[in-house]
Scaffold this motif. Structure first.
Motif, PDB file in Angstrom:
ATOM      1  N   ARG A  49      34.585  99.605   1.312  1.00 23.06           N
ATOM      2  CA  ARG A  49      34.777  98.798   0.109  1.00 23.06           C
ATOM      3  C   ARG A  49      34.253  99.447  -1.168  1.00 23.06           C
ATOM      4  O   ARG A  49      34.898  99.373  -2.213  1.00 23.06           O
ATOM      5  CB  ARG A  49      34.099  97.425   0.284  1.00 23.06           C
ATOM      6  N   TYR A  50      33.086 100.080  -1.117  1.00 27.46           N
ATOM      7  CA  TYR A  50      32.420 100.474  -2.352  1.00 27.46           C
ATOM      8  C   TYR A  50      32.262 101.992  -2.459  1.00 27.46           C
ATOM      9  O   TYR A  50      31.972 102.679  -1.463  1.00 27.46           O
ATOM     10  CB  TYR A  50      31.038  99.811  -2.438  1.00 27.46           C
ATOM     11  N   ARG A  84      35.656  99.304  -6.106  1.00 28.15           N
ATOM     12  CA  ARG A  84      35.680  98.365  -4.986  1.00 28.15           C
ATOM     13  C   ARG A  84      37.113  98.233  -4.480  1.00 28.15           C
ATOM     14  O   ARG A  84      38.039  98.035  -5.268  1.00 28.15           O
ATOM     15  CB  ARG A  84      35.153  96.990  -5.389  1.00 28.15           C
ATOM     16  N   ALA A  86      39.636  96.288  -1.613  1.00 26.34           N
ATOM     17  CA  ALA A  86      39.777  95.159  -0.685  1.00 26.34           C
ATOM     18  C   ALA A  86      41.140  95.220  -0.022  1.00 26.34           C
ATOM     19  O   ALA A  86      42.175  95.226  -0.711  1.00 26.34           O
ATOM     20  CB  ALA A  86      39.598  93.835  -1.421  1.00 26.34           C
TER      21      ALA A  86
END
Length: 216
Positions: A49-50, A84, A86
């Motif tokens: 995600r990051y 980020r 998703a």
């Protein structure tokens, strides 16, 4: 079984480093202007995600218009980009970024009666990506999104452009077309051109950003 990963910017699910090869590069030599803009960058993916990217631009410029004394300038533009990702489904993902830049000026010879170059800016953006596999090693990721930013920018007398060089608020859509090449299980090459189209700042016009990235 081949595992298809979708994490934008890295296109991998596990942690590791990545580097945009041509985050910033501009070279020009001539009678009126001699300019060098070099901007290496390195990023680290914490998980699926990051991620974070550090971008450093060094601009050295000598400008001679013939109407005023020669302008000489050098500065360092430091940027931090937080990302980020998703996964929305097997084919769609949402990528969001926050980027902040601050320039440090070292030399402004000849800028006595005109504004010295400076840059402070921040931008948030978000894009929806559609993953279209073409083969086991090549995919297409067309994407569409929007951006919003605020900057305090005094441009140098140069044809070179710093990243996020805008003054005041800026907003608009962005369009991209990423092409990742899976060279091995641990190595990706990604070509990701994109266009930012500001709706409220005609003086800046549309900006084409072209990047080639290695993922480890």
């Amino acid at each position: 079984m081949i595992k298809i990963s979708h994490a934008q910017t890295t296109y991998k699910k596990d942690s590791g480093f990545f580097t945009p090869i041509v985050k910033s590069l501009y070279l020009r030599g001539g009678f009126f202007e001699d300019a060098q803009l070099i901007g290496p960058a390195v990023g680290y993916r914490f998980n699926s995600r990051y991620d974070i990217t550090l971008h450093t631009e060094f601009l050295s410029n000598e400008y001679n218009s013939g109407l005023r004394p020669t302008l000489k300038m050098s500065l360092l533009n430091l940027g931090v980009i937080l990302g980020r990702t998703a996964d929305l489904s097997d084919r769609f993902l949402l990528r969001s970024e926050l980027s902040v830049y601050q320039a440090i000026t070292f030399n402004t010879e000849g800028y006595n009666n005109i504004p010295e170059p400076s840059l402070t800016s921040g931008m948030v953006s978000s894009s929806l990506f559609w993953n279209i596999p073409l083969s086991k090693s090549i995919s297409l990721l067309p994407n569409l999104g929007a951006f919003l930013g605020y900057g305090n920018y005094s441009a140098p007398y140069s044809t070179a452009s710093l990243r996020q060089g805008f003054d005041g608020f800026i907003i608009g859509p962005k369009v991209g077309f990423d092409v990742p090449f899976r060279l091995s299980d641990s190595f990706y090459l990604v070509v990701n051109p994109k266009v930012n189209i500001p709706l409220n700042k005609e003086e800046y016009g549309s900006t084409l950003l072209f990047n080639v990235q290695l993922n480890f």
